[in-house]
Design an enzyme around this catalytic site. Structure first.
Site, short mmCIF file in Angstrom:
data_model
loop_
_atom_site.label_atom_id
_atom_site.label_comp_id
_atom_site.label_asym_id
_atom_site.label_seq_id
_atom_site.Cartn_x
_atom_site.Cartn_y
_atom_site.Cartn_z
N HIS A 161 -2.93 6.55 4.19
CA HIS A 161 -1.86 5.60 4.47
C HIS A 161 -0.47 6.12 4.10
CE1 HIS A 161 -0.89 1.02 4.85
NE2 HIS A 161 -0.44 1.75 5.87
N CYS A 189 0.78 -1.24 0.00
CA CYS A 189 0.00 0.00 0.00
C CYS A 189 0.82 1.29 0.00
CB CYS A 189 -0.92 0.00 1.22
SG CYS A 189 -2.09 -1.36 1.26
#
Length: 579
Positions: free
Chosen positions: A158, A102
């Site tokens: 994130h 990610c």
């Protein structure tokens, strides 16, 4: 919310490629009118090249953990009619690369730089780490703001949040609705970073959005995009970054979508498929809003996945090798396409080499922004390759060099011709050649998880012992996209050449940013929510604070902690056995 406990890991029996690609997927009527655009019937109208009379509206859609196989036009058994139609009417990117996890993909999208040039070359940014996207990096939305764009982000960030300076609204976005961490419940927005370390994670701007709890995130995010478009003028350029949480775990979907896949024997695959189709409908709603509010004719829609699918959570990268978290093609080759009325050569498949870092210079150039004052970009402007079918300016990709990842047991400097320690995890693509060193990760080929049995098929045992005594692999990706024929022993000359490129890149790398977790980050110190905890004066090495006190209120039960713990232990076991 769908239950996550008790979810097993499902493997598969051996199917032939023909049988897998012959599933009855085409369940919608292609003769019906387009969901997203009217098809020109006048031959002269088709031949007229569109012109940019003003900077285009840019919608960038990023999905989370969607496997390479998990889109209709890749032969999937999952229904994605909107994505299929958008891609068919635009340009499919079939030589498109992302990162295996990610944070790296998101950081490279936002900065246009490889991980080794931002210090984020190891793992992800974890919730309790005093770490974020380096503050000296000028981000993509900041460059678009300079070009006069209104910028908005909806979805998963994130990229760190330990300081307020790290938040999306401080990194170039005018508005933000979404989560800061990497994994939240789709309804309650709870996230647990270990037993007892749980907190709420949905934010509106820089505030906690407590009032939005209970709304399914895929719907919530699509509705927010529609609201942004309704309140903005199509005469002014807009950039919307839509980073769906879908289809990352936990596997949760409204029941009506799960019912569509009730015939799937694999429960994880069934829930996962439901989430993909739900996301597809969200994209349809966003596209519809672009048309309704007058943006579509001057818009560019980019669709990208962030990494390969997680095969033990329902995803499939078939027929590619590997999965999320690996440097095999199944971890780094992504689903990507561009849909726009402004594309000169539509309705085609492009094999131009494209990497996620390329979106930074490509989109800034489309926006007529200034790149002359941005030094050190690793991305290229690939719009001519996408729109006109010209050759890509990109000839190589550094997938990564991670000096902190577990060193391969059988790697050595000697195996690397004395110029590279092959125990170090690294991967690079140069032309048609791809080199991997160290431990690339789980290396099997896994067909779609359509059956319930585990693990007794010959397919799952095919590569059980492959690579245990290796630390170098070489593939001709053009001729062998499924990485079945290792040519490292036959072509030591090519191995040496690519190792020299790794040496070159490694000389430009900055130190890894991976600080120890800080107890001050505990949500109990922040009113029960994840959010910034350090002041402007606190450095990354700040180690103050104390163990969090138990909340006087009854703790919310974290529904995903046991699941995350199970998967972490499973992955550790698999990696230790080099499956």
């Amino acid at each position: 919310a769908a239950q996550c406990f008790g979810m097993a890991v499902y493997a598969l029996t051996g199917f032939s490629l023909v049988s897998l690609l012959s599933f009855g997927y085409l369940s919608w009527d292609w003769m019906k009118p387009s969901l997203v655009a009217d098809v020109a019937t006048d031959p002269m109208e088709k031949s007229l090249p569109p012109t940019f009379t003003r900077p285009p509206h840019i919608i960038f859609i990023l999905t989370d953990d969607q496997g390479y196989h998990d889109v209709g036009y890749h032969g999937s058994d999952i229904q994605t009619p909107t994505l299929d139609r958008l891609a068919a009417e635009g340009v499919k990117l079939e030589n498109y690369y992302i990162q295996p996890i990610c944070t790296p993909s998101r950081s490279q999208l936002i900065t246009g730089r490889y991980q080794i040039h931002t210090g984020l070359q190891h793992s992800i940014i974890r919730p309790r780490q005093p770490n974020c996207l380096p503050l000296d990096q000028v981000t993509l939305p900041q460059k678009l703001q300079e070009a006069g764009y209104s910028t908005h982000m909806v979805g998963k960030w994130h990229l760190g949040f330990y300081k307020k300076e790290c938040l999306p609204t401080r990194r170039g976005f005018d508005t933000f609705l979404g989560s800061l961490t990497g994994n939240v419940d789709y309804y309650t927005y709870d996230n647990c970073d270990g037993p007892g370390v749980c907190g709420y994670d949905l934010h509106e701007g820089e505030d906690v959005a407590w009032d939005q709890s209970g709304k399914y995130s895929t719907f919530l995010y699509a509705q927010r995009v529609s609201k942004i478009l309704a309140s903005h003028s199509p005469k002014e350029p807009i950039f919307i970054y839509v980073a769906f949480q879908a289809v990352h775990t936990p596997l949760q979907s409204p029941k009506e979508y799960i019912y569509r896949y009730r015939s799937m024997g694999n429960v994880a695959r069934r829930k996962y498929a439901a989430m993909v189709t739900c996301m597809d409908e969200a994209v349809k709603n966003i596209t519809w809003a672009l048309k309704k509010y007058g943006y579509y004719d001057n818009s560019v829609i980019v669709f990208s996945t962030d990494n390969g699918g997680q095969t033990f959570s329902g995803g499939s990268n078939w027929p590619l090798r590997g999965r999320k978290g690996t440097y095999w093609e199944g971890g780094v080759r992504g689903i990507g396409f561009v849909h726009s009325p402004l594309i000169k050569r539509k309705r085609r498949t492009s094999w131009a080499l494209v990497h996620i870092t390329d979106w930074y210079p490509t989109l800034v150039s489309l926006a007529r922004g200034n790149l002359s004052n941005v030094q050190g970009l690793d991305g290229y402007d690939v719009w001519p390759a996408i729109s006109e079918g010209k050759e890509s300016p990109r000839t190589e990709i550094l997938h990564n060099i991670d000096p902190l990842y577990n060193h391969a047991k059988y790697g050595s400097l000697e195996d690397g011709f004395g110029i590279w320690n092959t125990a170090v995890q690294a991967s690079i693509r140069v032309g048609e050649w791809k080199l991997l060193t160290g431990d690339p990760g789980y290396s099997d080929w896994i067909p779609p998880q359509t059956l319930t049995n585990f693990p007794g098929s010959w397919w799952n045992l095919e590569r059980l012992t492959d690579g245990l005594r290796k630390s170098v692999w070489l593939f001709n990706i053009t001729a062998d996209p499924y990485e079945r024929y290792d040519l490292s022993e036959q072509r030591p000359d090519v191995v040496r050449t690519l190792l020299m490129r790794l040496v070159h890149y490694n000389r430009t790398a900055i130190p890894v940013r991976y600080p120890a977790e800080n107890p001050r980050a505990h949500p109990d110190f922040n009113g029960g929510a994840w959010g910034p905890w350090a002041s402007e004066d606190d450095g990354e090495e700040w180690e103050g604070g104390r163990e969090p006190l138990k909340s006087r209120n009854k703790k919310k039960k974290c529904k995903i902690c046991k699941l995350r713990s199970f998967f972490r232990k499973l992955n550790t076991r698999l990696m230790s056995n080099r499956i």
